[in-house]
Enzyme design. Structure first.
Site, mmCIF file in Angstrom:
data_model
loop_
_atom_site.group_PDB
_atom_site.id
_atom_site.type_symbol
_atom_site.label_atom_id
_atom_site.label_comp_id
_atom_site.label_asym_id
_atom_site.label_seq_id
_atom_site.Cartn_x
_atom_site.Cartn_y
_atom_site.Cartn_z
ATOM 1 N N HIS A 38 54.522 48.333 100.387
ATOM 2 C CA HIS A 38 55.129 47.401 99.726
ATOM 3 C C HIS A 38 56.439 46.641 100.499
ATOM 4 O O HIS A 38 57.013 47.339 101.291
ATOM 5 C CB HIS A 38 55.853 48.184 98.472
ATOM 6 N N GLU A 106 50.393 41.648 95.258
ATOM 7 C CA GLU A 106 51.004 40.979 94.060
ATOM 8 C C GLU A 106 52.063 40.167 94.532
ATOM 9 O O GLU A 106 52.565 40.234 95.776
ATOM 10 C CB GLU A 106 51.816 42.400 93.480
#
Length: 322
Positions: A38, A106
């Site tokens: 991430h 995302e």
């Protein structure tokens, strides 16, 4: 015996903490590692988000366990050519014990450079498929020039390569993406104990290929403490629909998570120290058809979790029959 690995959360722990957790996982008898990739955590309470490739380098020198990214998005924030180089280096560092887990990503992580985040899931999957093809070409060691629909590479060659290219495992949260994983992936990864998705992967071309599932628990001798930690740190897991793919900031996930009740989180996660509950959670993935399951401990009670799994859970795990 069924294979159970440990899921390292880059969003919740610093790189140094993750290395220590990996050592504890190896000592406890976990067979492999997942590690998340991430740029942002899902919320500010999680509080971390180190560069996964640096952490993998440290892990390669600290433990002997296989490592899979769960998952890297090779489409927007990082060009597939850079992911190809990073993954090749990781495979060399680990002596070939590295698998590149990839997914369509995302907005939370991929919007940061100002690039457009595709609203269409179909476009995101198309980008992922082209990225996987390009990564494999670069792993050939040949000089690569590529002018595709989404990516351009001009005369690129990767020099530091493992003896064999690492497998690419593809994430899928719906039938379409699971079928794509079967068609273009060397394996499948998911965080859902959904037999229909596993079957979609296999029918889409994944028959005989490995499947990996991941899920989170919150061990504590005090169930109430565990439930509160799970709610504080990971209520975002219960946000429905495509919000997880399109919300761009941790603050937005915090806003959406305010609609999730503490009772729903307590019902969703295995919390507390009942070994039967932890075993049922793991076996739900094996019964759905996964070959390997990676479990993550939420919150601060890491040593207690690893001791508990070493003594009360891992010795009892057996692959389901029938």
């Amino acid at each position: 015996m069924a294979r159970v690995g440990y899921f390292l959360s880059s969003e919740e722990f610093s790189p140094t903490e993750l290395v220590e957790q990996a050592k504890m996982a190896q000592d406890a008898g976990f067979h492999a590692l997942w590690i998340s990739d991430h740029f942002h955590p899902w919320n500010d309470a999680q509080g971390q988000s180190g560069f996964v490739w640096g952490t993998i380098g440290a892990l390669s020198q600290a433990v002997d366990l296989p490592i899979t990214t769960a998952v890297t998005c090779p489409t927007v924030r990082m060009h597939p050519a850079i992911v190809a180089q990073a993954a090749a280096t990781a495979a060399v560092q680990t002596g070939g014990k590295f698998a590149l887990g990839v997914g369509s990503g995302e907005a939370l992580n991929e919007h940061i450079l100002g690039d457009r985040w595709p609203a269409s899931a179909g476009v995101r999957l198309e980008m992922l498929e082209e990225a996987v093809e390009l990564i494999r070409r670069l792993w050939s060691g040949e000089l690569v020039t590529h002018h595709g629909r989404h990516y351009t590479v001009e005369g690129a060659r990767i020099y530091t390569l493992p003896d064999q290219p690492p497998p690419i495992y593809v994430s899928g949260f719906g039938p379409r993406s699971a079928q794509l994983a079967g068609r273009v992936g060397d394996g499948y990864v998911s965080v859902l104990p959904d037999a229909e998705l596993v079957e979609a992967f296999r029918s889409g071309g994944g028959a005989g290929k490995p499947t990996q599932g991941g899920y989170k628990v919150c061990w504590s001798r005090d169930r109430e403490v565990a439930e509160k930690n799970a709610y504080r740190l990971w209520s975002n897991e219960l946000i429905p629909g495509e919000l997880a793919q399109v919300l761009p900031q941790p603050a937005h996930f915090e806003q959406a998570s305010s609609l999730v009740s503490e009772a729903a989180v307590a019902d969703h996660f295995v919390c507390g120290d009942d070994p039967d509950e932890h075993l049922r959670g793991l076996n739900s993935y094996f019964e759905a058809g996964y070959d390997e399951v990676f479990v993550n401990q939420i919150g601060p009670e890491q040593r207690g979790f690893f001791d508990f799994y070493a003594e009360r859970v891992l010795p009892m795990i057996a692959a389901p029959t029938g």
